[in-house]
Design a protein around this motif. Structure first.
Motif, PDB file in Angstrom:
ATOM      1  N   ASN A  29      -0.749  40.652 -35.148  1.00  0.00           N
ATOM      2  CA  ASN A  29      -0.677  40.408 -33.705  1.00  0.00           C
ATOM      3  C   ASN A  29      -2.024  39.893 -33.214  1.00  0.00           C
ATOM      4  N   LYS A  30      -2.491  38.823 -33.849  1.00  0.00           N
ATOM      5  CA  LYS A  30      -3.830  38.319 -33.560  1.00  0.00           C
ATOM      6  C   LYS A  30      -3.958  37.748 -32.149  1.00  0.00           C
ATOM      7  N   HIS A  31      -2.832  37.406 -31.525  1.00  0.00           N
ATOM      8  CA  HIS A  31      -2.879  36.907 -30.150  1.00  0.00           C
ATOM      9  C   HIS A  31      -2.796  38.042 -29.132  1.00  0.00           C
ATOM     10  N   LEU A  32      -2.765  39.280 -29.622  1.00  0.00           N
ATOM     11  CA  LEU A  32      -2.774  40.485 -28.769  1.00  0.00           C
ATOM     12  C   LEU A  32      -1.625  40.489 -27.763  1.00  0.00           C
ATOM     13  N   ARG A  33      -0.449  40.176 -28.255  1.00  0.00           N
ATOM     14  CA  ARG A  33       0.738  40.247 -27.411  1.00  0.00           C
ATOM     15  C   ARG A  33       1.276  41.673 -27.443  1.00  0.00           C
ATOM     16  N   ILE A  34       1.323  42.292 -26.289  1.00  0.00           N
ATOM     17  CA  ILE A  34       1.769  43.681 -26.212  1.00  0.00           C
ATOM     18  C   ILE A  34       2.852  43.816 -25.150  1.00  0.00           C
ATOM     19  N   ARG A  35       3.639  44.874 -25.291  1.00  0.00           N
ATOM     20  CA  ARG A  35       4.664  45.184 -24.300  1.00  0.00           C
ATOM     21  C   ARG A  35       4.132  46.247 -23.352  1.00  0.00           C
ATOM     22  N   PRO A  36       4.449  46.152 -22.073  1.00  0.00           N
ATOM     23  CA  PRO A  36       4.055  47.221 -21.148  1.00  0.00           C
ATOM     24  C   PRO A  36       4.689  48.542 -21.583  1.00  0.00           C
ATOM     25  N   SER A  37       3.927  49.620 -21.508  1.00  0.00           N
ATOM     26  CA  SER A  37       4.432  50.929 -21.906  1.00  0.00           C
ATOM     27  C   SER A  37       3.761  51.988 -21.057  1.00  0.00           C
ATOM     28  N   ALA A  38       4.538  52.654 -20.210  1.00  0.00           N
ATOM     29  CA  ALA A  38       3.982  53.732 -19.384  1.00  0.00           C
ATOM     30  C   ALA A  38       3.480  54.863 -20.265  1.00  0.00           C
ATOM     31  N   TYR A  39       4.197  55.114 -21.371  1.00  0.00           N
ATOM     32  CA  TYR A  39       3.776  56.168 -22.307  1.00  0.00           C
ATOM     33  C   TYR A  39       2.379  55.886 -22.849  1.00  0.00           C
ATOM     34  N   LEU A  40       2.161  54.665 -23.348  1.00  0.00           N
ATOM     35  CA  LEU A  40       0.858  54.328 -23.920  1.00  0.00           C
ATOM     36  C   LEU A  40      -0.209  54.183 -22.844  1.00  0.00           C
ATOM     37  N   LEU A  41       0.179  53.771 -21.650  1.00  0.00           N
ATOM     38  CA  LEU A  41      -0.795  53.668 -20.558  1.00  0.00           C
ATOM     39  C   LEU A  41      -1.351  55.048 -20.212  1.00  0.00           C
ATOM     40  N   LEU A  42      -0.478  56.040 -20.120  1.00  0.00           N
ATOM     41  CA  LEU A  42      -0.920  57.411 -19.833  1.00  0.00           C
ATOM     42  C   LEU A  42      -1.669  58.004 -21.022  1.00  0.00           C
ATOM     43  N   LEU A  43      -1.257  57.638 -22.233  1.00  0.00           N
ATOM     44  CA  LEU A  43      -1.967  58.112 -23.420  1.00  0.00           C
ATOM     45  C   LEU A  43      -3.370  57.509 -23.466  1.00  0.00           C
ATOM     46  N   THR A  44      -3.512  56.273 -23.023  1.00  0.00           N
ATOM     47  CA  THR A  44      -4.827  55.646 -22.947  1.00  0.00           C
ATOM     48  C   THR A  44      -5.703  56.344 -21.914  1.00  0.00           C
ATOM     49  N   ALA A  45      -5.102  56.744 -20.792  1.00  0.00           N
ATOM     50  CA  ALA A  45      -5.848  57.514 -19.786  1.00  0.00           C
ATOM     51  C   ALA A  45      -6.295  58.855 -20.365  1.00  0.00           C
ATOM     52  N   LEU A  46      -5.451  59.465 -21.201  1.00  0.00           N
ATOM     53  CA  LEU A  46      -5.825  60.721 -21.865  1.00  0.00           C
ATOM     54  C   LEU A  46      -6.991  60.485 -22.823  1.00  0.00           C
ATOM     55  N   LEU A  47      -6.991  59.335 -23.492  1.00  0.00           N
ATOM     56  CA  LEU A  47      -8.113  58.968 -24.354  1.00  0.00           C
ATOM     57  C   LEU A  47      -9.403  58.889 -23.548  1.00  0.00           C
ATOM     58  N   GLY A  48      -9.348  58.242 -22.361  1.00  0.00           N
ATOM     59  CA  GLY A  48     -10.537  58.167 -21.513  1.00  0.00           C
ATOM     60  C   GLY A  48     -11.034  59.542 -21.104  1.00  0.00           C
ATOM     61  N   THR A  49     -10.111  60.447 -20.775  1.00  0.00           N
ATOM     62  CA  THR A  49     -10.491  61.819 -20.436  1.00  0.00           C
ATOM     63  C   THR A  49     -11.137  62.512 -21.623  1.00  0.00           C
ATOM     64  N   SER A  50     -10.604  62.279 -22.823  1.00  0.00           N
ATOM     65  CA  SER A  50     -11.155  62.888 -24.030  1.00  0.00           C
ATOM     66  C   SER A  50     -12.576  62.426 -24.293  1.00  0.00           C
ATOM     67  N   LEU A  95      -1.164  51.562 -31.919  1.00  0.00           N
ATOM     68  CA  LEU A  95       0.138  51.681 -31.264  1.00  0.00           C
ATOM     69  C   LEU A  95       0.347  50.551 -30.255  1.00  0.00           C
ATOM     70  N   TRP A  96      -0.696  50.216 -29.482  1.00  0.00           N
ATOM     71  CA  TRP A  96      -0.587  49.111 -28.527  1.00  0.00           C
ATOM     72  C   TRP A  96      -0.264  47.800 -29.249  1.00  0.00           C
ATOM     73  N   LEU A  97      -0.935  47.551 -30.374  1.00  0.00           N
ATOM     74  CA  LEU A  97      -0.688  46.313 -31.115  1.00  0.00           C
ATOM     75  C   LEU A  97       0.739  46.248 -31.651  1.00  0.00           C
ATOM     76  N   LEU A  98       1.300  47.409 -32.008  1.00  0.00           N
ATOM     77  CA  LEU A  98       2.650  47.439 -32.572  1.00  0.00           C
ATOM     78  C   LEU A  98       3.741  47.357 -31.508  1.00  0.00           C
ATOM     79  N   THR A  99       3.370  47.487 -30.232  1.00  0.00           N
ATOM     80  CA  THR A  99       4.398  47.398 -29.183  1.00  0.00           C
ATOM     81  C   THR A  99       5.070  46.028 -29.143  1.00  0.00           C
ATOM     82  N   ARG A 100       4.435  45.043 -29.732  1.00  0.00           N
ATOM     83  CA  ARG A 100       5.054  43.713 -29.779  1.00  0.00           C
ATOM     84  C   ARG A 100       6.434  43.776 -30.439  1.00  0.00           C
ATOM     85  N   TRP A 101       6.635  44.730 -31.355  1.00  0.00           N
ATOM     86  CA  TRP A 101       7.897  44.837 -32.084  1.00  0.00           C
ATOM     87  C   TRP A 101       8.789  45.962 -31.545  1.00  0.00           C
TER      88      TRP A 101
END
Length: 395
Positions: free
Chosen positions: A46-67, A94-100
């Motif tokens: 996924n070298k062009h960084l095509r990702i699908r929007p995901s509320a689950y991963l968006l909140l998980l990313t926010a949890l990463l920032g908190t961590s 996980l974000w990179l794999l959302t393309r599929w």
């Protein structure tokens, strides 16, 4: 391959003694190397960084920032920052794999096949060295003799792939022969682990999944009725054996304290904390307190990421539940509901919802199933298809 490597990373590096001595440094190198390799593979695909929007991963990313924020003051040492780096690579992959992620069953099959290989190694270890596979230090419960796996880990993997395979068979996405090849052996391994959390999670997950299909599927109503009837009779006939298996030879006091977990939980909640620790936690740890495992996702999150972390984890779980409820009845929705229910039920006695773990991968599979793909009617969801879909999870 990337998904299999992510699963390898979450296997951990501690457990029973293996047939061939495996230094922890070596197993840690393998697990961390697998994560980096998974990220590189996902990035290359996924070298062009095509990702699908995901509320689950968006909140998980926010949890990463908190961590990262809670770990920055190094209350838990440099190990906290290393765990943050690991979680960063995990979430990025996980974000990179959302393309599929397309609402199909591809990631369900990746999940089943990879964990089937893991459990096959457990079975091989049991055959080669029964003493190491069922050591006294775990009370004679099945553990990993090839790779250091604990009984709760094996029980979790067995319960999840057994439940998913049964649902695929029910939806005619695999043959009954392929289902038997997987379900019967893994349920046998689950029984040998004496893991109550995994067993109850499997039952609860399947019950809610079938209930979600009962209004639109006569087959679901029939299977549910037969399961309740047969299960009720078996429960009465085998009540004594089930009670013995469930208690695992523990005393009433030990059982009531959840094998000592309650004492650790009480000590964790009574410990003094600063306002910052209450809000953001102390940073990522090895999921232990005072040298003892916490074994509760919510208390582990409270300890590591504070009330902000609890709010974020509750938010992504609630988001998955709401999306699943709003989707039309289908086999994909049922599989997602099974995984979500299992993770929620297991969170009471297992840690993992706040850090890179199999539970986050289970929820990622659920999220991939809930993506809006090619529209299909409720009836089409239960019609067998030709080609690759019917060849089965065990192909």
């Amino acid at each position: 391959m990337a998904w299999a490597l992510l699963i390898l990373n979450t296997l951990g590096s501690t457990g029973a003694k293996t047939v061939l001595p495996l230094p922890r440094s070596v197993s840690q190198l393998v697990t961390m190397g697998s994560l980096m390799t998974a990220f590189v593979i996902a990035l290359a695909l996924n070298k062009h960084l095509r990702i699908r929007p995901s509320a689950y991963l968006l909140l998980l990313t926010a949890l990463l920032g908190t961590s990262i924020l809670s770990s920055a003051d190094l209350q838990e040492g440099l190990g906290a920052l290393f765990r943050c780096f690991r979680l960063t690579m995990f979430v990025s992959t996980l974000w990179l794999l959302t393309r599929w992620w397309d609402g199909g069953f591809a990631f369900v099959r990746y999940h089943i096949r990879t964990y089937a290989v893991v459990l096959a190694s457990v079975a091989v270890g049991l055959v080669i060295s029964p003493g190491k596979a069922m050591p006294e230090e775990y009370g004679g419960r099945l553990s990993g003799a090839i790779w250091p796996l604990t009984p709760p880990q094996i029980g979790q993997y067995a319960a999840v792939i057994a439940g998913l395979t049964l649902l695929l068979w029910f939806g005619r996405r695999t043959t009954w022969r392929s289902a038997l090849v997987i379900v019967v052996p893994v349920l046998g391994l689950l029984m040998l682990t004496h893991t109550r959390t995994a067993t109850l999670g499997l039952v609860a997950g399947l019950a809610v999944a079938f209930l979600s299909m009962m209004l639109t599927s006569a087959r679901a109503r029939k299977v549910f009725a037969w399961t309740v009837g047969v299960g009720g009779v078996a429960g009465v006939v085998l009540a004594g054996a089930l009670q013995t298996w469930f208690l695992r030879g523990q005393s009433a006091d030990n059982f009531s304290s959840l094998t000592g977990r309650a004492k650790v939980w009480d000590a964790l909640l009574e410990a003094p904390r600063s306002t910052a620790d209450y809000i953001f936690g102390v940073g990522l740890t090895d999921k232990s307190y005072d040298g003892l495992p916490i074994d509760n996702s919510w208390l582990a999150i409270y300890h590591e990421q504070g009330f902000v972390g609890i709010a974020l984890v509750a938010a992504f779980l609630l988001t998955l539940v709401v999306v699943a409820v709003l989707r039309p009845p289908s086999l994909a929705r049922a599989c997602a509901i099974f995984l979500i229910t299992y993770c929620i039920s297991a969170s009471y006695t297992e840690a993992g919802l706040g850090d890179a773990s199999p539970y986050l991968l289970h929820l990622a599979v659920a999220a991939s199933l809930l993506v809006r793909g090619v529209p299909q009617s409720d009836e089409q969801a239960f019609i067998p298809t030709k080609g690759a879909d019917v060849r089965g999870a065990g192909a």
